[in-house]
Motif scaffolding. Structure first.
Motif, mmCIF file in Angstrom:
data_model
loop_
_atom_site.group_PDB
_atom_site.id
_atom_site.type_symbol
_atom_site.label_atom_id
_atom_site.label_comp_id
_atom_site.label_asym_id
_atom_site.label_seq_id
_atom_site.Cartn_x
_atom_site.Cartn_y
_atom_site.Cartn_z
ATOM 1 N N VAL A 93 0.681 -1.290 -0.133
ATOM 2 C CA VAL A 93 0.025 -0.093 -0.490
ATOM 3 C C VAL A 93 0.617 1.212 0.127
ATOM 4 C CG1 VAL A 93 -1.650 1.259 1.584
ATOM 5 C CG2 VAL A 93 -1.433 -1.134 1.281
ATOM 6 N N LEU A 94 1.075 1.984 -1.301
ATOM 7 C CA LEU A 94 1.629 3.554 -1.463
ATOM 8 C C LEU A 94 -0.054 4.379 -0.806
ATOM 9 C CD1 LEU A 94 4.087 5.118 -1.369
ATOM 10 C CD2 LEU A 94 3.281 5.104 -3.732
ATOM 11 N N VAL A 95 0.423 5.023 0.609
ATOM 12 C CA VAL A 95 -0.936 6.273 0.411
ATOM 13 C C VAL A 95 -0.921 7.839 0.151
ATOM 14 C CG1 VAL A 95 -2.185 7.649 2.103
ATOM 15 C CG2 VAL A 95 -1.537 5.050 2.780
ATOM 16 N N VAL A 96 -1.159 8.151 -0.568
ATOM 17 C CA VAL A 96 -0.909 9.731 -1.803
ATOM 18 C C VAL A 96 -1.571 10.452 -1.156
ATOM 19 C CG1 VAL A 96 -0.290 10.219 -3.810
ATOM 20 C CG2 VAL A 96 -0.441 8.134 -3.700
ATOM 21 N N GLU A 97 -1.033 11.782 -0.574
ATOM 22 C CA GLU A 97 -1.746 12.899 0.113
ATOM 23 C C GLU A 97 -1.460 13.747 -1.063
ATOM 24 O OE1 GLU A 97 -3.541 13.642 1.701
ATOM 25 O OE2 GLU A 97 -4.016 14.596 4.046
ATOM 26 N N ASP A 98 -1.896 14.814 -0.420
ATOM 27 C CA ASP A 98 -1.593 16.135 -1.026
ATOM 28 C C ASP A 98 -0.252 16.235 -0.670
ATOM 29 O OD1 ASP A 98 -3.177 16.811 1.172
ATOM 30 O OD2 ASP A 98 -5.026 17.984 -0.199
ATOM 31 N N ILE A 99 -0.672 17.461 0.914
ATOM 32 C CA ILE A 99 0.518 18.086 1.967
ATOM 33 C C ILE A 99 0.385 17.631 3.057
ATOM 34 C CG2 ILE A 99 -1.732 19.833 2.126
ATOM 35 C CD1 ILE A 99 0.716 22.059 1.225
ATOM 36 N N ILE A 100 1.707 17.178 3.914
ATOM 37 C CA ILE A 100 1.247 17.286 5.083
ATOM 38 C C ILE A 100 1.706 18.567 5.496
ATOM 39 C CG2 ILE A 100 2.528 15.798 7.046
ATOM 40 C CD1 ILE A 100 2.895 14.140 4.239
ATOM 41 N N ASP A 101 0.937 19.350 6.346
ATOM 42 C CA ASP A 101 0.788 20.804 7.342
ATOM 43 C C ASP A 101 1.018 20.428 8.845
ATOM 44 O OD1 ASP A 101 0.891 23.082 7.258
ATOM 45 O OD2 ASP A 101 -1.074 23.198 8.609
ATOM 46 N N SER A 102 0.404 20.235 9.881
ATOM 47 C CA SER A 102 0.088 19.868 10.849
ATOM 48 C C SER A 102 0.785 18.365 11.167
ATOM 49 C CB SER A 102 -0.860 19.916 11.872
ATOM 50 O OG SER A 102 -1.558 19.332 11.844
ATOM 51 N N GLY A 103 -0.373 17.121 10.413
ATOM 52 C CA GLY A 103 0.571 16.102 10.406
ATOM 53 C C GLY A 103 0.435 14.703 11.008
ATOM 54 N N LYS A 104 -1.084 15.807 11.626
ATOM 55 C CA LYS A 104 -2.304 15.153 12.489
ATOM 56 C C LYS A 104 -3.067 13.727 11.323
ATOM 57 C CE LYS A 104 -3.068 19.222 15.421
ATOM 58 N NZ LYS A 104 -3.911 20.698 16.060
ATOM 59 N N THR A 105 -3.887 14.480 10.284
ATOM 60 C CA THR A 105 -4.341 13.646 9.721
ATOM 61 C C THR A 105 -3.909 11.973 9.214
ATOM 62 O OG1 THR A 105 -5.554 15.601 8.489
ATOM 63 C CG2 THR A 105 -5.745 13.150 7.096
#
Ligand code: IMP
Ligand code: MG
Length: 173
Positions: A93-105
């Motif tokens: 599995v490779l999770v693809v995210e837009d942006i890591i900001d606070s990192g909380k998500t």
């Protein structure tokens, strides 16, 4: 009133970097099948372009999270709005995210996915905004590191607008 948006990363630069990342991922996962998990909605533009540059069998699933709170900061309380359609057990599995900001998500999401017993679990983000981090997140692939400005375009929104901009821009708040 129209928001003023300055180009931070051009479409050409994004395409070039996505090609490089796709080649790197194809090498790293050689002989395997990559199961991409797109984090909606912001990750959708990056996920589809990246997938086209991976020269291996690719499957997809989608997940949507909301972090309570409004405006330009996240509260850290993450809710799964749409869970995955399929089991990830045994998959690479490779999770693809837009942006890591606070990192909380991601610091909520990644351990939750790890519990579902994938064969491997990695994280690929289009943007990393390290100045804003409050929770540590292990990131495997980053397309670009950005300064602490509010970003729109290429999937990222400001009040649900500007996701369709073909470049990465900064809003003058
Ligand atoms: P987190 O703070 O790392 O949990 O990020 C939560 C979410 O906030 C991201 O997945 C984005 O959807 C959104 N976000 C964070 N920074 C920005 C930004 O600069 N522009 C638009 N959305 C953002
Ligand atoms: Mg997001």
């Amino acid at each position: 009133m129209a928001d003023k948006i300055n180009v931070l990363i051009s479409e050409e630069e994004i395409n070039k970097r996505i090609k490089e990342l796709g080649e790197q991922i194809s090498r790293d996962y050689a002989g395997k099948e990559v199961h991409l998990i797109c984090v909606l909605k912001g990750g959708v533009f990056f996920t589809t372009e990246l997938a086209k540059r991976i020269s291996l069998p690719v499957t997809f699933d989608f997940m949507s999270c909301s972090s309570y709170g409004s405006g330009t900061s996240s509260s850290g309380i993450v809710k799964i709005v749409k869970d995955l359609d399929e089991s990830i057990e045994g998959k690479d599995v490779l999770v693809v995210e837009d942006i890591i900001d606070s990192g909380k998500t991601l610091s909520y999401l990644m351990p939750m996915l790890a519990q579902r017993k994938p064969a491997s679990l990695r994280l690929c983000t289009m943007l990393d905004k390290p100045d804003r981090r409050v929770v540590h997140v292990d990131v495997d692939y980053t397309a670009f590191t950005v300064p602490d400005v509010f970003i729109v375009g290429y999937g990222l929104d400001y009040d649900q607008k500007y996701r369709n901009l073909p470049y990465i821009g900064a809003v003058e708040l």
